[in-house]
Structures are given as structure tokens and as C-alpha cells.
Design a protein around this motif. Sequence first.
Motif, mmCIF file in Angstrom:
data_model
loop_
_atom_site.group_PDB
_atom_site.id
_atom_site.type_symbol
_atom_site.label_atom_id
_atom_site.label_comp_id
_atom_site.label_asym_id
_atom_site.label_seq_id
_atom_site.Cartn_x
_atom_site.Cartn_y
_atom_site.Cartn_z
ATOM 1 N N GLY A 157 0.754 -1.120 -0.112
ATOM 2 C CA GLY A 157 0.107 0.152 0.106
ATOM 3 C C GLY A 157 1.000 1.265 0.070
ATOM 4 N N TYR A 158 0.440 2.254 -0.719
ATOM 5 C CA TYR A 158 0.883 3.566 -0.543
ATOM 6 C C TYR A 158 -0.084 4.539 -0.235
ATOM 7 N N LEU A 159 -0.231 5.115 0.886
ATOM 8 C CA LEU A 159 -1.349 5.592 1.568
ATOM 9 C C LEU A 159 -0.927 7.235 1.914
ATOM 10 N N LEU A 160 -1.754 8.246 1.647
ATOM 11 C CA LEU A 160 -1.349 9.778 1.960
ATOM 12 C C LEU A 160 -2.107 10.152 3.282
ATOM 13 N N LYS A 161 -1.277 10.693 4.156
ATOM 14 C CA LYS A 161 -1.826 11.141 5.338
ATOM 15 C C LYS A 161 -3.091 12.150 5.627
ATOM 16 N N ASN A 162 -3.227 12.715 4.294
ATOM 17 C CA ASN A 162 -4.607 13.481 4.301
ATOM 18 C C ASN A 162 -5.699 13.012 4.047
ATOM 19 N N MET A 163 -5.802 11.580 3.993
ATOM 20 C CA MET A 163 -6.893 10.771 3.823
ATOM 21 C C MET A 163 -7.849 10.944 4.927
ATOM 22 N N PRO A 164 -9.229 10.969 4.582
ATOM 23 C CA PRO A 164 -9.986 11.106 6.050
ATOM 24 C C PRO A 164 -9.857 9.789 6.653
ATOM 25 N N GLY A 165 -10.107 9.620 7.793
ATOM 26 C CA GLY A 165 -9.951 8.593 8.851
ATOM 27 C C GLY A 165 -10.763 7.312 8.399
ATOM 28 N N ASP A 166 -11.926 7.479 8.073
ATOM 29 C CA ASP A 166 -12.712 6.351 7.492
ATOM 30 C C ASP A 166 -12.152 5.699 6.248
ATOM 31 N N GLU A 167 -11.717 6.387 5.667
ATOM 32 C CA GLU A 167 -11.060 5.825 4.171
ATOM 33 C C GLU A 167 -9.827 5.229 4.628
ATOM 34 N N LEU A 168 -9.025 5.852 5.337
ATOM 35 C CA LEU A 168 -7.816 5.276 5.732
ATOM 36 C C LEU A 168 -7.834 4.073 6.424
ATOM 37 N N PHE A 169 -8.864 3.842 7.386
ATOM 38 C CA PHE A 169 -9.195 2.609 7.823
ATOM 39 C C PHE A 169 -9.557 1.375 7.015
ATOM 40 N N ARG A 170 -10.166 1.844 5.956
ATOM 41 C CA ARG A 170 -10.858 0.914 5.003
ATOM 42 C C ARG A 170 -9.636 0.432 4.150
ATOM 43 N N ALA A 171 -8.592 1.581 3.792
ATOM 44 C CA ALA A 171 -7.471 1.027 2.848
ATOM 45 C C ALA A 171 -6.649 -0.025 3.668
ATOM 46 N N ILE A 172 -6.368 0.327 5.207
ATOM 47 C CA ILE A 172 -5.748 -0.681 6.087
ATOM 48 C C ILE A 172 -6.317 -1.831 6.149
ATOM 49 N N ARG A 173 -7.704 -1.990 6.062
ATOM 50 C CA ARG A 173 -8.485 -3.102 6.353
ATOM 51 C C ARG A 173 -8.089 -4.095 5.113
ATOM 52 N N ASN A 174 -8.254 -3.408 3.815
ATOM 53 C CA ASN A 174 -8.100 -4.094 2.472
ATOM 54 C C ASN A 174 -6.784 -4.573 2.186
#
Length: 249
Positions: free
Chosen positions: A139-156
Amino acid sequence: MGRWISFAMTTEEPPFAAPFRSTPSKGPFPQEIYKGVESLAERIVVVDDHELVQIGLHTLLTDHGLDVVGYAGTGSEGLALIQSLQPDLALIDVRLPDMSGIQLCQSVREANTHIRLAILTALMDKYVVHACLQTGIQGYLLKNMPGDELFRAIRNILDGKSVLDPAVTEYALRWIESRKDSESGKDALDLRDVEILRLIAQGRTNQDIGRHLHLSENTVKVIVNEIYRCLGVRSRVEAVMEANRRGLL
């Protein structure tokens, strides 16, 4: 006459009740909280030198039932922690005080093929993204993601999927398309280029670099010139400065 004092007993857990089994001294939470308690939740290590990020991730992830088992503020601490705890996922920032997240991911991947790795950063740079992807991150995730989207990305990612922030995905597609039209055939740095940049930053000559990487001096010279072109610089000093600015070193 004395007065009765009434109070209500509660079974609610105190804040930060996640079972921390190995938290570095620089982490925001005490190591001894619930020592010895085991959890069936997926286990996550956070490598980031900003305490506010550590606290925010702890709150987000534990609120969703995940187990944040350790924190590290440097790459060397992170490597030791990941090797010791063998978490399900390590969230790693690109910019760390002693090494880049790229180098840390590469070191982890060389020793542990099963640990999922995800970059969580504010950096949006094509060379950094490309170099990170080459290390085998999930994964490559950006810190400006909303919290719910960040969690869904981590869950995936924990569920075995590979996830790129939408901004990274859009950028990567444009970059791939531009490479098809490029006459040079190379518009990005690979891991060998990044390693050569690290050696240049150490003051090594082309001859020294060639010996270290088992390449001829002429081959190193060609690669260095290609690095200059990719970074848009004209000298070794400029190359190191630009690589540092981009988070490659």
C-alpha cells in the motif's frame, strides 16, 4: 453526621487498553499497559517520528478493533521492532531521521516476505512512489486521507489486497502512459539508482561504487548520468540535494 458518597462502578475499559507488548521509549503510550494480555486482532507496527501521528493512528485503529503492538521513531528502531514482533502489517513513513522508508521497506522485505508493508506519508513524488512499489509494498497511502477511508484502506491491505491512494493511482497511470511515449525508455529511478545515490551521498567515487556493486566504472558513469537526467540536475551535489528533497535518501 457523616454524608454518604455515592459512586457508580463501571466495566468500561480505560483509554488505550490495547495490549502493548513492545513499545519503544519514544512511543506515546507506556509499555507496561496490560502487559501479557494476548489479542486475536491483527497486529500492527507504526514507524513514524511524529508523536501526533502515532496517537492518531492508535485511536483510529484500536477503535476499529485492530491491535497496535508497537511504535518506532527511526528506521533502525522500526527494523528491530518489526523483526522482533513479526506483525501482520507495518505502517511506515517515507521520511525518517536515520534512513528513508524506502530503505526500511527493502530491508524488511529481504528478511520477511510475509509481513505486509504500507507507506503512510505526506509525500507525493513519482520517483518515491516508483521506488517504494519496487520494494514490494502492499500500500501507498497519503496522510491527508479521511480517517474512515484510511481505515478501509488498511483493512483491505490486511485482507490481502494492494491499495494505492486514489491520487497515487491517477498519477501512476499518467506516468505509465508517459513512459510509453518516451523515446528514452526510462523516466524513473529504480532501486539500483537509489542505492547509487546513497553511495554518492557518502562521497564515493564512480570507481568505489563500481567495486561495491560489482559494476565497471564506465557502467556507473552511464547510470549516474541517467540519474542526473531523471532528477533534472547537473552534478553530484545537486543530485544528492534533490534526492533528499524528494525523500529518496
